[in-house]
Design a protein around this motif. Sequence first.
Motif, short mmCIF file in Angstrom:
data_model
loop_
_atom_site.label_atom_id
_atom_site.label_comp_id
_atom_site.label_asym_id
_atom_site.label_seq_id
_atom_site.Cartn_x
_atom_site.Cartn_y
_atom_site.Cartn_z
N THR A 1 0.69 -1.30 -0.18
CA THR A 1 -0.05 0.19 -0.06
C THR A 1 0.77 1.36 0.04
OG1 THR A 1 0.09 0.05 2.42
CG2 THR A 1 -1.76 -1.11 1.00
N SER A 2 2.06 1.05 0.40
CA SER A 2 2.94 2.53 0.47
C SER A 2 4.47 2.31 0.20
CB SER A 2 2.48 3.16 1.68
OG SER A 2 3.21 4.44 1.47
N PRO A 3 5.04 2.74 -0.74
CA PRO A 3 6.46 2.62 -0.88
C PRO A 3 7.24 3.50 0.05
CG PRO A 3 5.75 3.99 -2.53
CD PRO A 3 4.57 3.74 -1.68
N PHE A 4 8.66 3.22 -0.08
CA PHE A 4 9.79 3.98 0.60
C PHE A 4 9.99 5.27 0.01
CE2 PHE A 4 13.97 5.43 1.30
CZ PHE A 4 14.28 5.30 2.46
N GLY A 5 10.00 6.31 0.69
CA GLY A 5 10.24 7.88 0.40
C GLY A 5 9.38 8.77 0.51
N TYR A 6 9.12 9.83 -0.23
CA TYR A 6 8.35 10.74 0.16
C TYR A 6 6.95 10.40 -0.21
CZ TYR A 6 11.91 14.02 2.01
OH TYR A 6 12.80 14.57 2.45
N ARG A 7 5.88 10.91 0.41
CA ARG A 7 4.41 10.52 0.00
C ARG A 7 3.30 11.61 0.64
NH1 ARG A 7 2.40 5.61 4.11
NH2 ARG A 7 2.83 6.84 6.01
N ARG A 8 2.15 11.76 0.19
CA ARG A 8 1.19 12.55 0.76
C ARG A 8 0.82 11.77 2.09
NH1 ARG A 8 -1.42 16.54 -0.87
NH2 ARG A 8 -0.86 16.46 -2.97
N ASP A 9 0.91 12.30 3.29
CA ASP A 9 0.53 11.98 4.56
C ASP A 9 -0.95 11.31 4.52
OD1 ASP A 9 1.25 11.29 7.34
OD2 ASP A 9 -0.73 12.26 7.51
N PRO A 10 -1.14 10.03 5.04
CA PRO A 10 -2.68 9.56 4.87
C PRO A 10 -3.54 10.17 5.76
CG PRO A 10 -1.07 7.96 5.84
CD PRO A 10 -0.04 8.98 5.15
N LYS A 11 -3.04 10.80 6.93
CA LYS A 11 -3.59 11.61 7.78
C LYS A 11 -3.98 12.92 7.57
CE LYS A 11 -4.44 8.38 11.35
NZ LYS A 11 -5.71 8.16 12.04
N GLY A 12 -3.39 13.51 6.14
CA GLY A 12 -3.77 14.78 5.85
C GLY A 12 -2.59 15.74 6.46
N ALA A 13 -1.51 15.43 6.86
CA ALA A 13 -0.38 16.26 7.08
C ALA A 13 0.51 16.63 6.20
CB ALA A 13 0.45 15.65 8.10
N GLY A 14 0.01 16.82 4.64
CA GLY A 14 0.86 17.10 3.86
C GLY A 14 1.95 15.99 3.33
N ARG A 15 3.01 16.64 2.72
CA ARG A 15 3.95 15.52 1.98
C ARG A 15 4.91 15.25 3.11
NH1 ARG A 15 4.92 13.55 -3.07
NH2 ARG A 15 7.35 13.45 -3.51
N ARG A 16 5.18 14.17 3.35
CA ARG A 16 6.25 13.74 4.30
C ARG A 16 6.98 12.54 3.90
NH1 ARG A 16 4.82 16.00 9.52
NH2 ARG A 16 3.74 17.73 8.90
N MET A 17 8.04 12.26 4.71
CA MET A 17 8.99 11.24 4.30
C MET A 17 8.49 10.03 4.92
SD MET A 17 11.70 9.96 3.00
CE MET A 17 12.65 8.32 3.17
#
Length: 447
Positions: A326-342
Amino acid sequence: MRTRLIDSIDHAIERRLPEQRLFLKSDQGTRFIRLRPSTQAGILACASVVACWTFVVTAIFLMDTISAGNAREQAQRERNIYEARLNALSRERDHRAEEAAAAHERFYVALDQISEMQSALLASEDRRTELETGIEVIQTTLRRTMKERDSAREETEILTARLEGDTEGEAAIAKAKTVDGSVAFLTAALEETAAERDQIANDAQAAFDTAEELRFELKMNEERNNRIFQRLEEAVTVSLEPLDKMFRAAGMPTDSILREVRRGYSGQGGPLLPATMSTSGGGTITDGTSQRANRLLKELDRINLFRIAADKSPVAMPVKAAFRFTSPFGYRRDPKGAGRRMHAGVDFAGARGTPIYATADGVVTHAGWQSGYGKLVKIKHAFGIETRYAHNSTIRVKVGQRVSRGDRIGDMGATGRVTGTHLHYEVRLNGTPVNPMTYIKAGRDVF
């Protein structure tokens, strides 16, 4: 003023909406309700607004339904593609494993063959040395016998000349008899020596023929050994290159890894036995074949060190049951809506209680709750590697416990900061997060 306004409105729209009366009949009598044109216009306006609102809501609902259906179909297609890719990777991994097993089998068979050929080669060398020594002894004996024969012939000629030139009476006759006896003895000795010479010559020729056959056999053995060495070197290259590539792809320096493994597996010993002298000339063989074999043995030792290092590295999958990536390693859009995070790991979504396994041998350094991670297990491995298994529903290990690859350490859950049941899996090298899929993919390419 208000009545005039209403009357003017009624008068304006009376042509299109004449005044209506709604009669209500009951037991007490008949009554009616007067519907003025303005009232009818208001009712129609309200009905129109309700109808428009119903139409818009229905259209929005239908569009959402269609969009959701398309999204579900797209998700289903992506899931089918992903599952097909996983199946293909699984088949490829099984195929690679079968090829590796076959290569190892061929390698061990070839190694047994080269051991047998080396033994045969050493035996042939010993036999050739013995024959060459025997030939030299025979040649020396033959030369000595020929010298003795020539000396005997010279003495015979001298004695014969003296016999012919001697004319003195009985002394000469006695001397002649003595000379005749000596000549007869020498003649017999010469004949015996000639027979021995012929026999020695025949033995020498047979020895030469045997030596030639041994040289031919040695040449054939060398060619056969060369072919065996070529196959072994190819097998070693095929086995060594993916292992070296695996560690380099994972960002691990191979030289330092091999030195660390060698230090950990360098034990030697045994009882001290009395010194003995070997009579088989056990010197060090320095020919090309032995040097080639020594180089091959060094490469085999390198492969063995690599495989020990691979057993200590997290190249296995932490989840063996059905899951969704469901989610790879690296920067992504936070699933809790906290913006783009590592995102310092990878996520495997599955059913609650799905078994989670250690990906390499190591020692448990943390087994409990940690903010954000929920119920977390940390395992310390060799070479400065640490793995983390987060959001467990149940933890099945304790701090200080030594675990092996494939040991069950917990169950998948949804503890901590999550949106659903999954495993958050991290690999850290000297404290720095690295992509776990690098190790997993490298392991699939080799094992």
